[in-house]
Design an enzyme around this catalytic site. Structure first.
Site, short mmCIF file in Angstrom:
data_model
loop_
_atom_site.label_atom_id
_atom_site.label_comp_id
_atom_site.label_asym_id
_atom_site.label_seq_id
_atom_site.Cartn_x
_atom_site.Cartn_y
_atom_site.Cartn_z
N ASN A 8 0.88 -1.18 0.00
CA ASN A 8 0.00 0.00 0.00
C ASN A 8 0.91 1.22 0.00
O ASN A 8 1.57 1.51 1.00
CB ASN A 8 -0.88 -0.04 1.26
CG ASN A 8 -1.69 1.23 1.45
OD1 ASN A 8 -1.76 2.08 0.56
ND2 ASN A 8 -2.33 1.33 2.62
N TRP A 9 0.94 1.91 -1.14
CA TRP A 9 1.85 3.06 -1.25
C TRP A 9 1.31 4.30 -0.54
O TRP A 9 1.98 5.31 -0.44
CB TRP A 9 2.13 3.36 -2.73
CG TRP A 9 3.12 2.42 -3.35
CD1 TRP A 9 3.71 1.35 -2.75
CD2 TRP A 9 3.65 2.47 -4.69
NE1 TRP A 9 4.57 0.72 -3.62
CE2 TRP A 9 4.56 1.39 -4.82
CE3 TRP A 9 3.44 3.31 -5.77
CZ2 TRP A 9 5.27 1.15 -6.00
CZ3 TRP A 9 4.14 3.07 -6.96
CH2 TRP A 9 5.04 2.00 -7.06
N LYS A 10 0.06 4.24 -0.09
CA LYS A 10 -0.56 5.38 0.60
C LYS A 10 -0.39 6.65 -0.26
O LYS A 10 -0.46 6.56 -1.49
CB LYS A 10 0.02 5.52 2.01
CG LYS A 10 -0.10 4.19 2.79
CD LYS A 10 0.23 4.29 4.24
CE LYS A 10 0.07 2.92 4.89
NZ LYS A 10 0.34 2.93 6.32
N HIS A 91 -9.06 0.88 5.71
CA HIS A 91 -7.73 0.98 6.34
C HIS A 91 -7.84 1.84 7.59
O HIS A 91 -8.64 2.79 7.63
CB HIS A 91 -6.73 1.59 5.35
CG HIS A 91 -5.32 1.54 5.85
ND1 HIS A 91 -4.84 2.44 6.76
CD2 HIS A 91 -4.32 0.66 5.62
CE1 HIS A 91 -3.58 2.14 7.05
NE2 HIS A 91 -3.25 1.06 6.37
N GLU A 93 -6.16 4.14 8.70
CA GLU A 93 -5.97 5.58 8.47
C GLU A 93 -7.26 6.22 7.95
O GLU A 93 -7.57 7.37 8.26
CB GLU A 93 -4.79 5.81 7.51
CG GLU A 93 -3.47 5.53 8.22
CD GLU A 93 -2.32 5.10 7.32
OE1 GLU A 93 -2.41 5.25 6.09
OE2 GLU A 93 -1.32 4.59 7.87
N GLU A 161 -4.62 -5.49 11.09
CA GLU A 161 -3.62 -4.43 11.19
C GLU A 161 -3.81 -3.66 12.49
O GLU A 161 -4.59 -2.69 12.51
CB GLU A 161 -3.80 -3.45 10.03
CG GLU A 161 -3.79 -4.13 8.68
CD GLU A 161 -3.16 -3.25 7.62
OE1 GLU A 161 -2.34 -3.77 6.87
OE2 GLU A 161 -3.46 -2.04 7.59
N GLY A 167 3.55 1.66 10.85
CA GLY A 167 4.56 2.70 10.70
C GLY A 167 5.37 2.98 11.96
O GLY A 167 6.06 3.99 12.05
N SER A 206 4.20 -2.69 10.16
CA SER A 206 5.66 -2.78 10.33
C SER A 206 6.27 -4.09 9.86
O SER A 206 7.25 -4.58 10.43
CB SER A 206 6.05 -2.49 11.78
OG SER A 206 5.72 -1.16 12.13
N GLY A 227 3.11 -1.27 4.15
CA GLY A 227 3.13 0.15 3.81
C GLY A 227 4.55 0.58 3.46
O GLY A 227 5.01 0.43 2.32
P1 PGA Z 1 3.51 -0.11 7.54
O1 PGA Z 1 1.98 0.10 7.13
O2 PGA Z 1 3.98 -1.36 6.85
O3 PGA Z 1 4.19 1.12 7.07
O4 PGA Z 1 3.52 -0.27 9.04
C1 PGA Z 1 1.12 -1.00 7.09
C2 PGA Z 1 -0.23 -0.61 6.62
O5 PGA Z 1 -0.68 0.52 6.89
O6 PGA Z 1 -0.91 -1.42 5.96
#
Ligand code: PGA
Length: 248
Positions: A8-10, A91, A93, A161, A167, A206, A227
């Site tokens: 997921n490149w966000k 997600h 976020e 998640e 992150g 992570s 991510g």
């Molecule tokens: P991350 O994000 O690998 O940067 O922790 C994971 C995600 O949000 O799916």
């Protein structure tokens, strides 16, 4: 069940990043036992799909309606037209920054599946919920509220998640991941019957080249959603390779 490694490149990536995708696609083509997917920003989906080869390209979100007066939004049929094969729904976020409730996530997942996309539905507790001992309850109730009753093993992927692991460089222990994934599997069987046995359950938060093998070897972990470490081929390719080794 084929392992799925999804990136997921966000809100990262302009055209310059498509070179990373080319390098990832070369490895994906050579790694037959693992499914590889990338969700770039909306602006890159069309071009990414043309570059992707064996990598499935998807969206990071969609609206629950097919079209209409929803300024700034993107629908599932629009994603399909651009070459997407999946979309991430709910997600953490989006749940946190845009107040997406389970009902909203359910409607988005339904729209995605109706359009022929795989819905990757994200669930997971935040740090306070974990500290209060409510993680299992939160995850079960998110599954109740956001998984469409008509979902199948072919059009649903669930990603566990924990928000506090995203992150941050922190992850649950292998035992904690295995326990949670076992509970998610049981819940999917309850919600979807036998179909729930074939639904892939990813872990996200992570994941990197150093911990991927341990995490992917946990029971009922059928892949990972990544991510930060999906942004370069240098970091993402070793995770694909770890998945190939674990699934051998
Ligand atoms: P991350 O994000 O690998 O940067 O922790 C994971 C995600 O949000 O799916």
């Amino acid at each position: 069940m084929r392992t799925l490694i999804a990136g997921n490149w966000k809100m990262n990536g302009t055209r310059a990043m498509l070179g990373e995708l080319d390098r990832i696609a070369a490895i994906a083509a050579a790694t037959e036992q693992v499914d590889v997917a990338i969700a770039p920003p909306f602006t890159l989906i069309g071009e990414a799909a043309a570059h992707a080869g064996a990598v499935m390209i998807g969206g990071q979100d969609c609206h629950s309606a097919d079209k209409g007066a929803h300024t700034g939004e993107i629908s599932a049929p629009m994603l399909v037209e651009m070459g997407a094969g999946f979309v991430i729904c709910g997600h953490s976020e989006r749940r946190a920054e845009f107040d997406e409730t389970d009902a909203v996530v359910l409607a988005k997942a339904q729209a995605a599946q109706n359009a022929g996309l795989i819905a990757i539905i994200c669930i997971g507790e935040d740090e306070a919920e974990r500290d209060e001992g409510r993680a299992l309850m939160v995850v079960a109730s998110e599954l109740d509220g956001s998984v469409p009753a008509t979902a199948t093993a072919a059009n649903l992927v669930v990603s566990y998640e924990p928000a506090w692991a995203i992150g941050t460089g922190r992850t649950p222990t292998a035992d904690e991941i295995g326990e949670m994934h076992g509970i998610i599997r049981a819940k999917l069987l309850q919600l979807l019957g036998e179909e729930g046995r074939g639904v892939r359950i990813l872990y996200g938060g992570s994941v990197n080249a150093g911990n991927a093998s341990t995490i992917l070897a946990c029971p009922d972990v059928n892949g990972a959603l990544i991510g930060g470490a999906s942004l370069t081929a240098e970091q993402f390719v070793p995770i694909i390779e770890a998945a190939a080794n674990v699934s051998q």
